[in-house]
Design a protein around this motif. Structure first.
Motif, PDB file in Angstrom:
ATOM      1  N   SER A  73       0.824  -1.220   0.000  1.00 44.31           N
ATOM      2  CA  SER A  73       0.000   0.000   0.000  1.00 44.31           C
ATOM      3  C   SER A  73       0.850   1.260   0.000  1.00 44.31           C
ATOM      4  O   SER A  73       0.375   2.340  -0.368  1.00 44.31           O
ATOM      5  CB  SER A  73      -0.942   0.012   1.215  1.00 44.31           C
ATOM      6  OG  SER A  73      -1.875  -1.042   1.136  1.00 44.31           O
ATOM      7  N   ASN A  76       4.538   3.813  -4.479  1.00 45.64           N
ATOM      8  CA  ASN A  76       4.194   4.909  -5.398  1.00 45.64           C
ATOM      9  C   ASN A  76       5.443   5.271  -6.192  1.00 45.64           C
ATOM     10  O   ASN A  76       6.501   4.659  -6.031  1.00 45.64           O
ATOM     11  CB  ASN A  76       3.641   6.126  -4.630  1.00 45.64           C
ATOM     12  CG  ASN A  76       4.580   6.600  -3.542  1.00 45.64           C
ATOM     13  OD1 ASN A  76       5.788   6.656  -3.724  1.00 45.64           O
ATOM     14  ND2 ASN A  76       4.018   6.954  -2.375  1.00 45.64           N
ATOM     15  N   SER A 107      -2.331  -5.887   2.187  1.00 46.78           N
ATOM     16  CA  SER A 107      -2.516  -4.812   1.212  1.00 46.78           C
ATOM     17  C   SER A 107      -3.480  -5.314   0.141  1.00 46.78           C
ATOM     18  O   SER A 107      -3.512  -6.518  -0.140  1.00 46.78           O
ATOM     19  CB  SER A 107      -1.188  -4.428   0.557  1.00 46.78           C
ATOM     20  OG  SER A 107      -0.339  -3.765   1.461  1.00 46.78           O
ATOM     21  N   SER A 110      -4.756  -5.619  -5.820  1.00 42.02           N
ATOM     22  CA  SER A 110      -4.386  -4.769  -6.963  1.00 42.02           C
ATOM     23  C   SER A 110      -3.127  -3.970  -6.664  1.00 42.02           C
ATOM     24  O   SER A 110      -2.265  -3.781  -7.540  1.00 42.02           O
ATOM     25  CB  SER A 110      -5.538  -3.826  -7.312  1.00 42.02           C
ATOM     26  OG  SER A 110      -5.842  -2.988  -6.203  1.00 42.02           O
ATOM     27  N   GLN A 111      -2.979  -3.520  -5.431  1.00 38.67           N
ATOM     28  CA  GLN A 111      -1.793  -2.764  -5.044  1.00 38.67           C
ATOM     29  C   GLN A 111      -0.574  -3.681  -4.936  1.00 38.67           C
ATOM     30  O   GLN A 111       0.545  -3.289  -5.279  1.00 38.67           O
ATOM     31  CB  GLN A 111      -2.038  -2.040  -3.723  1.00 38.67           C
ATOM     32  CG  GLN A 111      -0.958  -1.039  -3.344  1.00 38.67           C
ATOM     33  CD  GLN A 111      -0.903   0.177  -4.244  1.00 38.67           C
ATOM     34  OE1 GLN A 111      -1.814   0.402  -5.046  1.00 38.67           O
ATOM     35  NE2 GLN A 111       0.143   0.963  -4.123  1.00 38.67           N
ATOM     36  N   LYS A 114       0.604  -4.137  -8.453  1.00 38.25           N
ATOM     37  CA  LYS A 114       1.254  -2.918  -8.947  1.00 38.25           C
ATOM     38  C   LYS A 114       2.670  -2.799  -8.397  1.00 38.25           C
ATOM     39  O   LYS A 114       3.617  -2.496  -9.141  1.00 38.25           O
ATOM     40  CB  LYS A 114       0.428  -1.697  -8.552  1.00 38.25           C
ATOM     41  CG  LYS A 114       0.993  -0.371  -9.035  1.00 38.25           C
ATOM     42  CD  LYS A 114       0.103   0.789  -8.606  1.00 38.25           C
ATOM     43  CE  LYS A 114       0.685   2.129  -9.055  1.00 38.25           C
ATOM     44  NZ  LYS A 114      -0.172   3.274  -8.613  1.00 38.25           N
TER      45      LYS A 114
END
Length: 276
Positions: A73, A76, A107, A110-111, A114
């Motif tokens: 999570s 980025n 988490s 989807s995260q 990613k």
């Protein structure tokens, strides 16, 4: 006889203060090199700092740098850039611990995906091997890996605990396999006994995942219940027994495998340390 522990969580609070003594016991037991696992950006930075602080030679301790699926999570673009900088450090020898954990789902999936894809892209860019975590997600992990595998130098599924189907799928993709004290657990690890015979020489590595997964066959057991790299010998004994190999033979090829995978230097066994 030399051993390499490819997965030590030396940044874990239960081990940090004990690190010098723990390392001394490991070296005395013949565990000559270790990979300190990075599980988040902060922990990866800590792992690198430990390599510098606890290994003046620069030949004993190395680390990985990555974001564990439990911490996905936090992933980025800024995390990716900071991680990329860490991967340029000489002591950092692999991307990870990264992967998928559909068992605990700390988490969102989807995260997790990613973050994994971002780290695989970094591994391709930096041409570093990958230290993978997988729980209840082997099919999805394989799907994602297919897009990157041909460009990756190598990848190891650390702490493999899966079934035959998953193992053969990983081997078919050319992945390495890490085995821990899970194989010593009579409650949940006996399915690994026949499976470890199927892992080819050159694709098998050993690890403790300290302070977790204390081998249940270990005697005497430490009163604190914590695993540590010196106990890699118990994993070696169990795996050797089920592969029908001598401990010396297993130590030789798993150590050679780890040294090649992580591009580690040869080290001599100093006087006073165990040379079995």
């Amino acid at each position: 006889m030399q051993l390499i522990d490819i997965g030590v969580n030396l940044t874990h609070p239960s081990l940090v203060d004990q690190a010098p003594a723990l390392l001394s016991r490991a070296y005395a037991a013949g565990v000559v090199q270790m990979l300190i696992t990075g599980t988040s950006l902060a922990e990866s930075e800590h792992a690198l700092a430990q390599c510098r602080q606890l290994d003046e030679s620069g030949h004993r301790l190395f680390s990985t740098a990555g974001v564990h699926p439990h911490n996905a999570s936090s992933w980025n673009s800024e995390t990716a850039q900071q991680l990329k900088a860490l991967l340029n450090e000489p002591s950092v020898r692999a991307v990870g611990e990264c992967g998928l954990d559909f068992n605990r789902d700390f988490s969102p999936r989807s995260q997790q995906e990613k973050a994994l894809e971002g780290q695989l892209a970094l591994a391709v860019e930096q041409q570093l091997p990958v230290f993978l975590h997988e729980r209840d997600a082997d099919q999805r992990l394989l799907e994602i890996l297919r897009d990157y595998r041909d460009q990756l130098p190598a990848a190891v599924v650390h702490c493999f605990t899966g079934e035959k189907r998953a193992l053969f799928s990983y081997l078919d993709m050319g992945l390495h396999i890490g085995i821990t004290g899970w194989i010593c657990d009579e409650r949940r690890g006996t399915h690994l006994h026949p499976l470890v015979r199927e892992i080819p020489v050159g694709r098998l590595m050993l690890e403790t995942d300290s302070p977790f997964l204390l081998p249940r066959t270990l005697r005497p057991k430490p009163k604190n219940g914590r695993n540590e790299p010196a106990f890699l010998l118990e994993v070696l004994r169990e795996v050797a027994a089920h592969r029908g190999e001598t401990e010396a033979a297993l130590a030789a090829h798993t150590t050679a495998c780890a040294r090649k995978f992580f591009d580690l230097p040869e080290v001599a066994t100093p006087a006073g340390e165990t040379e079995r």
